[in-house]
Design an enzyme around this catalytic site. Structure first.
Site, short mmCIF file in Angstrom:
data_model
loop_
_atom_site.label_atom_id
_atom_site.label_comp_id
_atom_site.label_asym_id
_atom_site.label_seq_id
_atom_site.Cartn_x
_atom_site.Cartn_y
_atom_site.Cartn_z
N SER A 1 1.75 -9.80 -0.94
CA SER A 1 1.43 -8.54 -0.90
C SER A 1 1.74 -7.87 0.52
O SER A 1 1.95 -6.72 0.72
CB SER A 1 -0.08 -8.30 -1.39
OG SER A 1 -0.90 -9.11 -0.58
N GLU B 1 -9.75 5.68 3.22
CA GLU B 1 -10.58 4.77 3.61
C GLU B 1 -9.79 3.63 4.00
O GLU B 1 -8.51 3.61 3.64
CB GLU B 1 -11.65 4.27 2.75
CG GLU B 1 -11.33 3.25 1.47
CD GLU B 1 -10.24 3.89 0.69
OE1 GLU B 1 -9.81 4.83 0.57
OE2 GLU B 1 -9.48 2.73 0.16
N LYS C 1 0.86 -1.19 -0.03
CA LYS C 1 0.10 -0.05 -0.13
C LYS C 1 0.79 1.16 0.02
O LYS C 1 0.52 2.31 -0.57
CB LYS C 1 -1.00 -0.17 1.14
CG LYS C 1 -1.94 -1.09 1.40
CD LYS C 1 -3.29 -1.03 0.32
CE LYS C 1 -4.41 -1.95 0.15
NZ LYS C 1 -4.22 -3.21 1.13
C1 LIG Z 1 -5.07 -4.28 1.16
C2 LIG Z 1 -4.39 -5.43 0.91
C3 LIG Z 1 -4.88 -6.36 -0.16
C4 LIG Z 1 -5.95 -6.16 -1.13
O1 LIG Z 1 -5.78 -4.87 -2.08
P1 LIG Z 1 -5.63 -4.88 -3.41
O2 LIG Z 1 -5.95 -3.61 -3.71
O3 LIG Z 1 -6.35 -5.85 -4.03
O4 LIG Z 1 -4.06 -5.30 -3.49
C5 LIG Z 1 -4.07 -7.48 -0.49
N1 LIG Z 1 -3.00 -7.81 0.39
C6 LIG Z 1 -2.66 -7.04 1.40
C7 LIG Z 1 -1.68 -7.24 2.37
C8 LIG Z 1 -3.36 -5.79 1.62
O5 LIG Z 1 -3.20 -4.95 2.83
#
Ligand SMILES: *Cc1c(COP(=O)(O)O)cnc(C)c1O
Length: 407
Positions: free
Chosen positions: A389, A122, A100
């Site tokens: 992610s 948000e 993020k």
């Molecule tokens: C917010 C988040 C997601 C989902 O958001 P995307 O916009 O689909 O990437 C996925 N993995 C993590 C660790 C997140 O914090």
């Protein structure tokens, strides 16, 4: 074969000037927001071509975030699966623990360029809230974060972190008290504050130019991955897998590979606890095209076109819509979208922890689960990259609760 060849070929030069990705995207907003969105699109366009902006962002990504994030060979996981070599793109090692921050730093810089003095955001899992609060603390911008009260309960550590970083939290009590309602409230705030406030949207959703801009800020993930694949195994990967909530980590990972037809790409939505409406968060698998939060894309909706409640055990995937570029990639057949249930994601979470020593976010564990299934059907001399992610520290308390562990 014939139906596949009749499809339009996915292009990397979308969206058009109206923010359309084929049939999807665009801008469905009240007139009050049109001027702010035009201003944002113009400023972003100028910033993109400004070497000073690019230098400042690149410097922050290196020294503040810790990029480039490693591409890690998960050898024991690969061996336990017995197919392709599995590589993890370690976005979990970024400052604040997820992808993020790549986006919030870019948008905070744009906030300053536009001369705006306040930021709103948000958040669902709290990751985007923490990343926004962090970017704002770095630049000395006041930050208000909208968060559903159900998510506040599920994600207490992140709520406390945001406060430590100086952000103000606004609890949202409407609707399902989750991410969708937090976006609604943030949009409402923005309508009455656009003159001095920038709304940092946390995924590739919302009205134009957000889906394009957030994708571009996240595309550092895919660009680094390309280079790292060439450096470590001398070619592009055979397959790339990423989880899809709003779709920003997946879009950032996929976009730089869109025109490499030899690279298979798979997006993994949250299959929750079953296929019935309300039990999952998989609009690409089970939804229909419609308008949500200012953009035309796949949305989970009932027969009257009302947005449905959705479910995922991971707060970051618990969203009834998806970024319009993913709908475009699905329509063109460029990316395959599948879903992964809560239980399979939880199993992958445990397996990654024990075979590799990595506690992944529950969101990312959905991608890991499907990556293992796909890798098992591939050959040992093939390469599969998973976008990891985020890290799982934020989920530890909720997992303990689900398992009946008390401290
Ligand atoms: C917010 C988040 C997601 C989902 O958001 P995307 O916009 O689909 O990437 C996925 N993995 C993590 C660790 C997140 O914090």
């Amino acid at each position: 074969m014939s139906s596949a060849s009749a499809r339009p070929h996915a292009s990397a030069s979308v969206p058009d000037s109206q923010g359309r990705f084929g049939d999807f995207g665009g801008r469905f907003v009240p007139e009050t927001l049109t001027r702010a969105l035009d201003q944002l699109a113009d400023e972003y366009d100028r910033a993109k071509k400004d070497p000073e902006f690019q230098r400042e962002l690149a410097g922050l990504l290196k020294t503040f975030v810790g990029r480039p994030s490693p591409l890690y060979h998960a050898k024991r996981l690969s061996n336990s699966v017995g197919g392709a070599q599995i590589w993890l793109k370690r976005e979990d090692l970024n400052h604040t623990g997820a992808h993020k921050i790549n986006n919030t730093l870019g948008q905070a810089l744009l906030t300053l360029r536009m001369g705006k003095t306040r930021v709103i955001a948000e958040t669902g899992a709290g990751q985007h809230g923490v990343a926004s609060a962090t970017a704002c603390a770095h630049f000395g911008l006041p930050c208000t974060v909208y968060m559903g009260s159900e998510d506040i309960r599920r994600q207490k550590p992140n709520v406390f972190s945001m406060k430590l970083l100086g952000a103000e939290i606004c609890a949202v009590e409407s609707g399902s008290k989750t991410l969708r309602d937090a976006v609604n409230e943030a949009m409402r705030d923005w309508m009455s504050s656009v003159e001095n406030t920038h709304y940092i949207i946390g995924s590739v959703i919302g009205p134009h130019p957000f889906p394009m801009m957030v994708r571009d800020f996240q595309a550092i993930i895919g660009r680094e991955t390309r280079e790292q694949c060439r450096d470590t195994f001398d070619r592009l990967p055979d397959c790339i897998v990423a989880c899809v909530g709003g779709g920003s980590n997946a879009a950032g990972m996929f976009y730089p590979f869109v025109e490499d037809d030899g690279v298979r790409m798979v997006g993994v939505e949250a299959g929750g606890r079953g296929n019935a409406p309300g039990d999952h968060a998989s609009p690409l698998s089970f939804g229909d095209p419609g308008v949500l939060h200012g953009s035309y894309s796949y949305v989970m909706q009932d027969e009257d076109g009302q947005t449905c409640d959705v479910h995922s055990m991971s707060a970051g995937l618990d969203y009834p819509g998806v970024g319009p570029e993913h709908s475009y990639w699905m329509a063109t057949g460029r990316v395959d979208y599948i879903d992964c249930g809560d239980d399979a994601a939880m199993q992958a979470f445990d397996q990654l922890a024990r075979t590799e020593g990595i506690i992944a976010a529950l969101e990312s564990s959905h991608a890991v689960a499907k990556a293992m299934t796909i890798a098992a059907e591939m050959k040992p001399d093939q390469h599969l990259v998973v976008c990891l992610s985020g890290r799982g520290d934020k989920d530890a308390m909720e997992i303990a609760r689900l398992r009946g562990v008390t401290f």
